[in-house]
Enzyme design. Structure first.
Site, PDB file in Angstrom:
ATOM      1  N   HIS A 155      17.273   0.105  -4.820  1.00 38.65           N
ATOM      2  CA  HIS A 155      16.198   1.355  -5.233  1.00 38.65           C
ATOM      3  C   HIS A 155      14.789   1.006  -4.647  1.00 38.65           C
ATOM      4  O   HIS A 155      13.928   1.607  -5.382  1.00 38.65           O
ATOM      5  CB  HIS A 155      16.217   1.884  -6.656  1.00 38.65           C
ATOM      6  CG  HIS A 155      17.624   1.834  -7.262  1.00 38.65           C
ATOM      7  ND1 HIS A 155      18.396   3.012  -6.977  1.00 38.65           N
ATOM      8  CD2 HIS A 155      18.511   1.165  -7.887  1.00 38.65           C
ATOM      9  CE1 HIS A 155      19.614   2.980  -7.509  1.00 38.65           C
ATOM     10  NE2 HIS A 155      19.673   1.772  -7.980  1.00 38.65           N
ATOM     11  N   SER A 276      -5.449   0.710  16.707  1.00 38.53           N
ATOM     12  CA  SER A 276      -5.850   2.096  16.501  1.00 38.53           C
ATOM     13  C   SER A 276      -7.075   2.389  17.429  1.00 38.53           C
ATOM     14  O   SER A 276      -8.009   1.589  17.658  1.00 38.53           O
ATOM     15  CB  SER A 276      -6.261   2.368  15.092  1.00 38.53           C
ATOM     16  OG  SER A 276      -7.031   3.338  14.894  1.00 38.53           O
ATOM     17  N   LYS A 282      -6.607  -2.167  12.522  1.00 33.65           N
ATOM     18  CA  LYS A 282      -5.375  -1.914  12.452  1.00 33.65           C
ATOM     19  C   LYS A 282      -4.366  -2.725  13.304  1.00 33.65           C
ATOM     20  O   LYS A 282      -4.804  -3.026  14.391  1.00 33.65           O
ATOM     21  CB  LYS A 282      -5.011  -0.213  12.802  1.00 33.65           C
ATOM     22  CG  LYS A 282      -5.503   0.489  11.677  1.00 33.65           C
ATOM     23  CD  LYS A 282      -4.986   0.597  10.383  1.00 33.65           C
ATOM     24  CE  LYS A 282      -3.421   0.947  10.285  1.00 33.65           C
ATOM     25  NZ  LYS A 282      -3.232   2.409  10.929  1.00 33.65           N
ATOM     26  N   GLU A 289       8.705   1.741  14.764  1.00 33.73           N
ATOM     27  CA  GLU A 289       8.484   3.107  14.255  1.00 33.73           C
ATOM     28  C   GLU A 289       9.293   3.922  15.580  1.00 33.73           C
ATOM     29  O   GLU A 289       9.852   4.835  14.795  1.00 33.73           O
ATOM     30  CB  GLU A 289       6.956   3.266  14.049  1.00 33.73           C
ATOM     31  CG  GLU A 289       6.341   2.742  12.985  1.00 33.73           C
ATOM     32  CD  GLU A 289       4.834   3.139  13.037  1.00 33.73           C
ATOM     33  OE1 GLU A 289       4.172   2.706  11.838  1.00 33.73           O
ATOM     34  OE2 GLU A 289       4.336   3.724  13.806  1.00 33.73           O
TER      35      GLU A 289
END
Length: 459
Positions: A155, A276, A282, A289
């Site tokens: 979970h 970024s 970043k 992704e």
């Protein structure tokens, strides 16, 4: 001029030609189409359907056409519709009427069914090799981290301590099943449809088994209608690739989580990260992704194939032309994802101290304390209740279970002795789970060796 134009009094509209043509995407099957035609022509000659001189001329010319295509000397024509008609048109332009004899005893329906089976069979081999490489990467990571402790989750909540090796070997098992599924899929795909004709076979005395043997097929399709009218082999492959990408996506999700500051378990190599355009701090896990995102694209190909086929009456229907773009895109997407994904894993750095700290701070050894009490004679359900109260106490005091004093421990149960600290250490929690399939180092090392033996059996 269309090779099928005898029945028509005027040519097709230019828009229809463009709409009907599949050469822009089925041209990638040129090699399979030509190899299939060479085998068919060889069989026609040896069965006496055409002369051996004609058969030899056709075969040699087809080989020349293959060489010219691969040398970039041939440009396919849209008005020839597809790769099959393009190759035949080129053949006829080179050897005249003899070239027109190649299509004796076959239809484009069984020809395309042959080509796509051959093409996908080749692509399965490439993807399978990529999968073996990914699995080998996972084994290397696992072998180096049999003592690297991190929390296992359920979970998305910290549950019990395991090792990074044990976690990664779970994905090895998933990818192993993907590899096996591809092999099973290929075995069902590797059946020769040529000889089915348009739908009802042919009156020519073809030797289908001869062609099957020459092209490396295990058998021939036993029903001519089925041979030309189903694409379940492409659907099955799309399903296998979808399951594979689902596994890639799950591991991608964990990579994304682990690389965040909130987890801080790993750092991705600069070569497999991006920055970024506005935020200089970043470091984005774009490879993971994109792999996660491209999974949906493969799912879309599966749904396209299922939808195309779901209401088609027997036998061939032009709708089935739509099978190729979908399955080709699924294949291309998987082939694009697997190598870069494997390299991303191979180059990532583990932050082992952060993993250990997370395992220590999430009450992951609570079950082991309950088991400790059970071994002291307390029923498990009673032990479960006692440890639940212990966890609540630790939350209120903002401390880990193993930070409690012996006096605090004994306030919950007088069965607890000094040995509790040894029994609930993360190392003992992991090493004690040495059943087959468990996270103990010796168990995982045995699993790794067994996995390596499996991979080596395919080399």
């Amino acid at each position: 001029m269309k090779l099928w134009g005898g029945r028509f009094e005027k040519g097709t509209d230019k828009l229809v030609d463009d709409f009907n043509s599949s050469i822009r995407f089925d041209c990638r099957m040129y090699r399979q189409d030509i190899l299939g035609s060479i085998a068919h022509s060889n069989m026609l000659g040896k069965c006496g359907i055409i002369s051996m001189e004609e058969s030899t001329l056709i075969q040699n010319t087809l080989k020349d056409i293959l060489d010219d295509i691969e040398a970039g000397k041939i440009e396919f024509e849209v008005d020839a519709e597809d790769i099959h008609m393009n190759v035949e048109k080129i053949l006829i332009s080179r050897i005249g009427d003899t070239g027109k004899k190649l299509h004796t005893g076959r239809s484009r329906n069984d020809q395309v069914a042959l080509d796509i089976r051959m093409y996908l069979r080749d692509e399965i081999k490439v993807i399978s090799e990529m999968l073996l490489s990914l699995e080998n990467t996972i084994l290397n990571i696992s072998e180096a981290n049999t003592a690297t402790i991190l929390p296992g989750y359920t979970h998305l909540q910290r549950a019990q301590p395991i090792t990074f090796a044990h976690h990664m070997m779970a994905y090895f098992e998933m990818f192993k099943r993907d590899f096996m599924r591809l092999g099973d899929c290929c075995s069902r795909m590797n059946i020769l449809p040529l000889g089915s004709g348009a739908l009802a076979g042919t009156t020519y005395p073809l030797d289908r088994y001869m062609v099957a043997e020459e092209l490396g097929f295990n058998d021939i399709t036993p029903n001519s209608l089925d041979g030309v009218s189903d694409r379940d082999f492409a659907i099955e492959l799309a399903s296998c690739l979808s399951i594979l990408m689902m596994h890639v996506s799950r591991l991608s999700e964990e990579i994304i989580l682990w690389s965040s500051h909130e987890f801080g378990f790993i750092e991705l190599d600069d070569a497999y990260s991006t920055g970024s355009s506005i935020m200089p701090q970043k470091k984005n896990p774009d490879v993971a992704e994109l792999a996660r995102g491209k999974t949906g694209r493969v799912y879309g190909s599966l749904m396209t194939l299922l939808t195309v086929m779901k209401s088609l009456p027997l036998a061939y229907n032009k709708d089935m032309q739509e099978d190729k773009e979908a399955i080709f895109d699924a294949v291309d997407t998987v082939k694009m994802c697997l190598p870069v994904f494997s390299n991303m894993l191979a180059t990532m750095k583990l932050r082992k101290a952060n993993m250990y700290k997370a395992a220590r701070g999430g009450f992951t050894n609570a079950t082991d304390i309950a088991d400790y009490l059970v071994k002291k004679g307390i029923p498990f359900r009673s032990a479960h209740e006692i440890i639940g109260k212990m966890v609540l106490y630790c939350i209120e005091k903002n401390k880990a279970i193993d930070e409690m004093s012996l006096e605090e421990f004994r306030s919950f149960s007088d069965k607890i002795k000094e040995d509790v600290y040894t029994e609930i250490s993360l190392e003992k929690c992991v090493s004690g789970r040495n059943l087959p399939g468990g996270p103990a180092a010796e168990t995982v090392l045995m699993a790794i060796q067994k996995a390596r033996d499996y991979i080596n059996s395919f080399k």
